[in-house]
Design a protein around this motif. Structure first.
Motif, PDB file in Angstrom:
ATOM      1  N   LEU A   1       0.822  -1.222   0.000  1.00 34.31           N
ATOM      2  CA  LEU A   1       0.000   0.000   0.000  1.00 34.31           C
ATOM      3  C   LEU A   1       0.849   1.263   0.000  1.00 34.31           C
ATOM      4  CD1 LEU A   1      -3.043  -0.673   2.378  1.00 34.31           C
ATOM      5  CD2 LEU A   1      -3.068  -0.249  -0.082  1.00 34.31           C
ATOM      6  N   GLN A   2       2.115   1.159   0.393  1.00 36.96           N
ATOM      7  CA  GLN A   2       2.986   2.330   0.355  1.00 36.96           C
ATOM      8  C   GLN A   2       3.184   2.837  -1.072  1.00 36.96           C
ATOM      9  OE1 GLN A   2       3.855   3.504   3.484  1.00 36.96           O
ATOM     10  NE2 GLN A   2       2.522   1.761   3.982  1.00 36.96           N
ATOM     11  N   THR A   3       3.020   1.954  -2.043  1.00 35.52           N
ATOM     12  CA  THR A   3       3.173   2.338  -3.454  1.00 35.52           C
ATOM     13  C   THR A   3       1.828   2.536  -4.148  1.00 35.52           C
ATOM     14  OG1 THR A   3       3.289   0.005  -4.116  1.00 35.52           O
ATOM     15  CG2 THR A   3       5.371   1.101  -3.618  1.00 35.52           C
TER      16      THR A   3
ATOM     17  N   ASN B   1       4.949  -8.774  -6.721  1.00 36.30           N
ATOM     18  CA  ASN B   1       6.229  -8.918  -7.417  1.00 36.30           C
ATOM     19  C   ASN B   1       6.495  -7.779  -8.405  1.00 36.30           C
ATOM     20  OD1 ASN B   1       7.071 -11.675  -6.442  1.00 36.30           O
ATOM     21  ND2 ASN B   1       5.098 -12.199  -7.345  1.00 36.30           N
ATOM     22  N   SER B   2       5.734  -6.679  -8.301  1.00 33.10           N
ATOM     23  CA  SER B   2       5.865  -5.581  -9.259  1.00 33.10           C
ATOM     24  C   SER B   2       6.730  -4.467  -8.698  1.00 33.10           C
ATOM     25  CB  SER B   2       4.481  -5.028  -9.625  1.00 33.10           C
ATOM     26  OG  SER B   2       3.677  -6.038 -10.203  1.00 33.10           O
ATOM     27  N   ALA B   3       7.398  -3.759  -9.616  1.00 31.48           N
ATOM     28  CA  ALA B   3       8.236  -2.635  -9.223  1.00 31.48           C
ATOM     29  C   ALA B   3       7.374  -1.463  -8.765  1.00 31.48           C
ATOM     30  CB  ALA B   3       9.126  -2.222 -10.392  1.00 31.48           C
ATOM     31  N   ALA B   4       8.002  -0.526  -8.036  1.00 33.05           N
ATOM     32  CA  ALA B   4       7.257   0.594  -7.457  1.00 33.05           C
ATOM     33  C   ALA B   4       6.608   1.450  -8.538  1.00 33.05           C
ATOM     34  CB  ALA B   4       8.186   1.439  -6.594  1.00 33.05           C
ATOM     35  N   GLN B   5       7.316   1.723  -9.632  1.00 33.09           N
ATOM     36  CA  GLN B   5       6.747   2.576 -10.679  1.00 33.09           C
ATOM     37  C   GLN B   5       5.564   1.901 -11.364  1.00 33.09           C
ATOM     38  OE1 GLN B   5       9.815   1.418 -10.558  1.00 33.09           O
ATOM     39  NE2 GLN B   5      10.562   0.641 -12.536  1.00 33.09           N
ATOM     40  N   VAL B   6       5.593   0.582 -11.481  1.00 36.83           N
ATOM     41  CA  VAL B   6       4.455  -0.135 -12.052  1.00 36.83           C
ATOM     42  C   VAL B   6       3.251  -0.045 -11.124  1.00 36.83           C
ATOM     43  CG1 VAL B   6       3.620  -2.395 -12.812  1.00 36.83           C
ATOM     44  CG2 VAL B   6       5.961  -1.682 -13.349  1.00 36.83           C
TER      45      VAL B   6
END
Length: 535
Positions: A129-131, A158-163
């Motif tokens: 939730l931080q992202t 498993n996803s990157a923060a920008q995604v």
């Protein structure tokens, strides 16, 4: 010339003291705010439980339900936030030459009463939730439920923060209208549209977590487990079961399609157990698994039910519900006053008690309701259930069915307590005999808020060996690998053991009271006109 010396805090406190004071003030203010919110629910509860509310219309009930769900959602959002904050601080992380152990899940579970599994789930939700600032904001407002948030975060693990930020922007406008399944599907589609290359990498990382869970016990002698595997493997398994089930139906099998899928999968596994299995490894030598077996413990009083002339132990439920059962008939074995021993130093009322000390001030478990030593009770008591290793108690009919054939080992137990007294002469080595008796008695992990029925179990001394504890059935207990590791590293400390098997664990600042999973049994005393049983 400028003065470069650091000035002291104006309040007169050092920096650590000032931080501690601020922390205490913030904690008190936050706890007070929650107590106010809790009290504010009282008027709504009184209205909803009042007699006139019974006659309200369905639309009124639905309106109240929606408002109540918003309150629940907002509370869930704060729970996730607080759990994440506790995990962010290494307060309960222990590092030594054997590795790193984090006791935070057990500490939170002891404080809140949640399971450690749920604590870890909510930690993962809070981390992702931080992202997701927009979705997180709707969660804080009570517009989205925890189940929807969990469906979203599980897809983004498993996803990157920008995604995650891109998915958040696209999903947030309609998130409040989606069900958990619809939200999960929406996220899956967005991941492929937004970052197809990243999704390929995420699939590789996710496939590394493929697994099959251990069986989870359900009611009526049933169990379930879940499988997490790559889609191509899942489709292959589904296709095989589908073809087998349809072939059986075409050949006149009377079982339903779902029943056939379950039975045929089990039949394949049973064949592997009975015949063994040979396979290759991806990075090692080929290996062969010999035929295996599953242990079923069947008490004599259960097995004897197969004899048509056997007069079984009365059903305690019938005695409770029957009008002709008087509570002043028969006897009940009354336990002596609970005595306990202190296994390590403990401070109570500013007094330190060492090993072996008696501490009457320590709060005992819930008292046993009884009149006095001469009191009598219903002749209807409990029977000991049959036990399937790795699962738990099973119905008598299933136990009798499983008892056909197999290898038998005699285990004599005390009629009143069910404790193992003699494990027979098949096992002549004392350590093996003691281990068998402890496993027969405990059956579950005895660690704090654990109770795992399966997995890697280890024998642990209640009173440590180096402290003079003997290697005996009474001084041993069954712990899973994690609970044993927590106890060894002093992250979970066994404080008190009562004579009825209840254990008190100290985890952080909280205490967890663990009752034995197999309580003392009630003795059956027949009426005066019947002969006593021949044992």
């Amino acid at each position: 010339m400028a003065d470069n010396t650091e000035s002291e805090p104006q309040s007169g406190h050092s920096a650590p003291q000032a931080v501690a004071v601020l922390d205490e003030q913030l904690g008190a203010a936050c706890a007070s705010a929650y107590r106010v919110a809790f009290s504010a629910l009282s008027p709504a509860i009184e209205l909803a439980t009042s007699f006139p509310y019974v006659h309200t219309s369905t639309p009124t009930n639905l309106q109240c339900l929606n408002e109540c769900i918003k309150v629940s959602n907002r509370a869930d959002a704060q729970i996730v936030r607080h759990i994440f904050q506790v995990f962010e601080k290494p307060t309960f992380v222990h590092k030594d030459r054997f590795g790193v152990v984090d006791a935070t899940p057990e500490v939170i579970a002891a404080e809140t009463g949640m399971s450690t599994y749920k604590v870890r789930q909510l930690r993962d939700v809070g981390s992702i939730l931080q992202t997701l600032p927009l979705c997180s904001d709707q969660f804080d407002q009570g517009l989205v439920s925890l189940s929807v948030i969990r469906a979203v975060t599980s897809k983004l693990s498993n996803s990157a923060a920008q995604v995650c930020l891109a998915v958040d922007a696209a999903l947030a406008p309609r998130l409040a209208t989606l069900s958990p399944n619809a939200a999960a599907k929406e996220v899956s589609d967005l991941l492929i549209e937004i970052a197809p290359d990243e999704e390929d990498k995420a699939h590789v990382r996710a496939s590394e977590k493929r697994c099959v869970s251990r069986p989870v016990k359900t009611a009526n002698g049933m169990a379930k487990f879940w499988i997490n595997m790559p889609a191509e493997q899942a489709l292959a398994l589904d296709s095989v079961l589908n073809e087998l089930a349809h072939s059986a139906i075409r050949n006149g099998d009377c079982r339903t399609y779902p029943q056939l899928r379950a039975d045929l999968l089990a039949e394949i596994m049973v064949k592997v157990m009975s015949e063994g299995f040979a396979t290759e490894t991806t990075c090692g030598e080929p290996f062969v698994i010999p035929p295996m077996k599953i242990s079923v413990t069947i008490p004599f009083e259960v097995l004897a039910r197969a004899n048509p002339d056997w007069d079984p132990h009365p059903n305690s439920a019938d005695g409770v519900l029957g009008d002709d059962v008087s509570m002043d008939e028969g006897e009940i074995k009354v336990l002596d006053d609970l005595e306990h021993v202190i296994l390590g130093p403990v401070t109570i009322n500013d007094v330190v008690y060492g090993p072996g000390a008696s501490v009457p001030q320590y709060p005992a478990p819930a008292p046993i309701e009884r009149e006095d030593a001469e009191a009598s009770a219903s002749p209807c008591g409990r029977i000991e259930s049959a036990w399937l290793e790795g699962y738990g108690a099973i119905p008598p009919a299933l136990a009798i069915l499983l008892s056909a054939g197999g290898t038998w080992q005699r285990i004599v137990t005390d009629t009143l307590t069910g404790q193992p007294l003699d494990i027979g002469r098949e096992r002549y080595r004392p350590p093996a005999a003691i281990e068998t008796a402890v496993k027969r008695r405990d059956r579950f992990c005895q660690g704090p808020r654990c109770g795992r029925p399966t997995g890697r179990f280890e024998m642990d001394h209640v009173i440590e060996w180096q402290d003079g504890g003997p290697t005996s059935v009474r001084n041993l207990m069954l712990l899973c690998h994690r609970c044993h590791s927590l106890k060894t590293r002093k992250l979970a400390r066994l404080v008190t053991v009562y004579s009825d098997g209840t254990r008190v664990w100290q985890i952080g600042s909280a205490r967890s009271v663990e009752s034995p999973r197999r309580p003392f049994r009630r003795r059956y005393s027949p009426p005066d006109d019947e002969d006593p049983p021949p044992f």
